[in-house]
Design a protein around this motif. Structure first.
Motif, PDB file in Angstrom:
ATOM      1  N   GLN A 138       0.832  -1.186   0.000  1.00 19.30           N
ATOM      2  CA  GLN A 138       0.000   0.000   0.000  1.00 19.30           C
ATOM      3  C   GLN A 138       0.878   1.251   0.000  1.00 19.30           C
ATOM      4  OE1 GLN A 138      -0.880  -2.026   3.079  1.00 19.30           O
ATOM      5  NE2 GLN A 138      -2.608  -3.131   2.265  1.00 19.30           N
ATOM      6  N   SER A 139       0.286   2.345  -0.438  1.00 20.17           N
ATOM      7  CA  SER A 139       1.019   3.603  -0.507  1.00 20.17           C
ATOM      8  C   SER A 139       1.315   4.121   0.899  1.00 20.17           C
ATOM      9  CB  SER A 139       0.193   4.638  -1.267  1.00 20.17           C
ATOM     10  OG  SER A 139      -0.927   5.038  -0.482  1.00 20.17           O
ATOM     11  N   PRO A 140       2.337   4.961   1.033  1.00 17.72           N
ATOM     12  CA  PRO A 140       2.641   5.551   2.348  1.00 17.72           C
ATOM     13  C   PRO A 140       1.451   6.333   2.911  1.00 17.72           C
ATOM     14  CG  PRO A 140       4.468   5.907   0.835  1.00 17.72           C
ATOM     15  CD  PRO A 140       3.343   5.322   0.033  1.00 17.72           C
ATOM     16  N   PHE A 141       0.702   7.020   2.051  1.00 13.59           N
ATOM     17  CA  PHE A 141      -0.472   7.757   2.511  1.00 13.59           C
ATOM     18  C   PHE A 141      -1.500   6.797   3.112  1.00 13.59           C
ATOM     19  CE2 PHE A 141      -4.826   9.167   1.592  1.00 13.59           C
ATOM     20  CZ  PHE A 141      -4.882  10.292   2.395  1.00 13.59           C
ATOM     21  N   PHE A 142      -1.756   5.690   2.422  1.00 14.03           N
ATOM     22  CA  PHE A 142      -2.718   4.698   2.903  1.00 14.03           C
ATOM     23  C   PHE A 142      -2.263   4.135   4.247  1.00 14.03           C
ATOM     24  CE2 PHE A 142      -4.559   0.484   3.236  1.00 14.03           C
ATOM     25  CZ  PHE A 142      -5.871   0.671   2.835  1.00 14.03           C
TER      26      PHE A 142
ATOM     27  N   SER B 166      -0.680  16.091   1.558  1.00 10.79           N
ATOM     28  CA  SER B 166       0.543  16.602   0.922  1.00 10.79           C
ATOM     29  C   SER B 166       1.497  15.466   0.555  1.00 10.79           C
ATOM     30  CB  SER B 166       1.239  17.607   1.833  1.00 10.79           C
ATOM     31  OG  SER B 166       1.683  16.971   3.023  1.00 10.79           O
ATOM     32  N   MET B 167       1.312  14.284   1.159  1.00 10.33           N
ATOM     33  CA  MET B 167       2.129  13.126   0.786  1.00 10.33           C
ATOM     34  C   MET B 167       1.892  12.775  -0.683  1.00 10.33           C
ATOM     35  SD  MET B 167       1.647  10.729   4.162  1.00 10.33           S
ATOM     36  CE  MET B 167       2.959   9.557   3.790  1.00 10.33           C
ATOM     37  N   ILE B 168       0.735  13.156  -1.200  1.00  9.66           N
ATOM     38  CA  ILE B 168       0.397  12.905  -2.600  1.00  9.66           C
ATOM     39  C   ILE B 168       0.570  14.182  -3.416  1.00  9.66           C
ATOM     40  CG2 ILE B 168      -1.467  12.290  -4.191  1.00  9.66           C
ATOM     41  CD1 ILE B 168      -2.665  10.663  -1.793  1.00  9.66           C
ATOM     42  N   THR B 169      -0.060  15.248  -2.972  1.00  7.32           N
ATOM     43  CA  THR B 169      -0.159  16.463  -3.782  1.00  7.32           C
ATOM     44  C   THR B 169       1.160  17.198  -3.961  1.00  7.32           C
ATOM     45  OG1 THR B 169      -0.848  17.745  -1.851  1.00  7.32           O
ATOM     46  CG2 THR B 169      -2.599  16.793  -3.212  1.00  7.32           C
TER      47      THR B 169
ATOM     48  N   GLU C  96     -18.304  20.827  -3.681  1.00  4.52           N
ATOM     49  CA  GLU C  96     -17.433  19.704  -3.974  1.00  4.52           C
ATOM     50  C   GLU C  96     -16.139  20.173  -4.634  1.00  4.52           C
ATOM     51  OE1 GLU C  96     -18.512  15.308  -5.376  1.00  4.52           O
ATOM     52  OE2 GLU C  96     -18.832  16.798  -6.935  1.00  4.52           O
ATOM     53  N   ASN C  97     -15.047  19.528  -4.247  1.00  5.22           N
ATOM     54  CA  ASN C  97     -13.742  19.795  -4.811  1.00  5.22           C
ATOM     55  C   ASN C  97     -13.170  18.440  -5.217  1.00  5.22           C
ATOM     56  OD1 ASN C  97     -10.709  19.772  -4.468  1.00  5.22           O
ATOM     57  ND2 ASN C  97     -11.101  21.967  -4.433  1.00  5.22           N
ATOM     58  N   VAL C  98     -12.902  18.251  -6.507  1.00  2.44           N
ATOM     59  CA  VAL C  98     -12.389  16.973  -7.008  1.00  2.44           C
ATOM     60  C   VAL C  98     -11.103  17.228  -7.772  1.00  2.44           C
ATOM     61  CG1 VAL C  98     -12.837  14.984  -8.498  1.00  2.44           C
ATOM     62  CG2 VAL C  98     -14.724  16.026  -7.215  1.00  2.44           C
ATOM     63  N   ARG C  99     -10.108  16.394  -7.498  1.00  3.94           N
ATOM     64  CA  ARG C  99      -8.854  16.429  -8.252  1.00  3.94           C
ATOM     65  C   ARG C  99      -8.474  15.011  -8.617  1.00  3.94           C
ATOM     66  NH1 ARG C  99      -5.907  20.775  -4.517  1.00  3.94           N
ATOM     67  NH2 ARG C  99      -6.810  22.593  -5.500  1.00  3.94           N
ATOM     68  N   ILE C 100      -7.966  14.856  -9.822  1.00  2.00           N
ATOM     69  CA  ILE C 100      -7.455  13.559 -10.260  1.00  2.00           C
ATOM     70  C   ILE C 100      -5.996  13.744 -10.643  1.00  2.00           C
ATOM     71  CG2 ILE C 100      -7.662  11.647 -11.892  1.00  2.00           C
ATOM     72  CD1 ILE C 100     -10.614  12.329 -12.181  1.00  2.00           C
TER      73      ILE C 100
END
Length: 152
Positions: free
Chosen positions: A21-25, A87-90, A106-110
């Motif tokens: 799994q990712s560090p964020f997860f 921020s670990m992702i973004t 709603e705020n969505v980012r991909i």
């Protein structure tokens, strides 16, 4: 015999690293008020064998997705924890923003990150007033596939 044990141990480490799994997860696991779900390729393949699933969806589940990770919270402390660690992702320069939608509620980012061998990691971040959800999908997916995966 030692060589066989060494090769087996090396293969196990590589297999575990590939499905990790990712560090964020991992950061969000075991946090009160935050729900985490990890779905492995084996489980996706089993789901793809359920009757009544169309060919496109079956192909998506059994061939294109390697794993899915979901982190969500619908309480203030959980959302605050998720927001603090996004921020670990973004902030990772290897991710590119594909879509950003902002409206009143709603705020969505991909985001997409190339992880090699024709595979990508897509991260969908959806923030609503009462819920924050982060979905990570890894595999050989197109953006259209990701949109099909994240439809509500």
């Amino acid at each position: 015999m030692k060589r066989k044990i060494f090769l087996f141990a090396t293969a196990m480490i590589i297999a575990l690293a590939a499905g990790a799994q990712s560090p964020f997860f991992k950061k969000c696991e075991n946090v009160k008020g935050v729900t985490t779900v990890y779905v492995s390729k084996a489980m996706l393949e089993m789901a793809g064998n359920i009757g009544g699933i169309g060919l496109k969806d079956k192909t998506l589940l059994t061939e294109k997705i390697d794993n899915t990770q979901i982190v969500t919270s619908d309480n203030a402390k959980g959302r605050e924890f998720i927001d603090k660690h996004l921020s670990m992702i973004t902030s990772d320069k290897e991710y590119e923003v594909l879509v950003q939608i902002n409206d009143d509620k709603e705020n969505v980012r991909i985001y997409r990150q190339n992880i090699g061998k024709g595979k990508s990691r897509y991260v969908v971040i959806c923030k609503e007033p009462e819920e924050t959800t982060v979905i990570t999908i890894e595999g050989s997916l197109s953006l259209e596939d990701v949109a099909r995966c994240t439809k509500r």
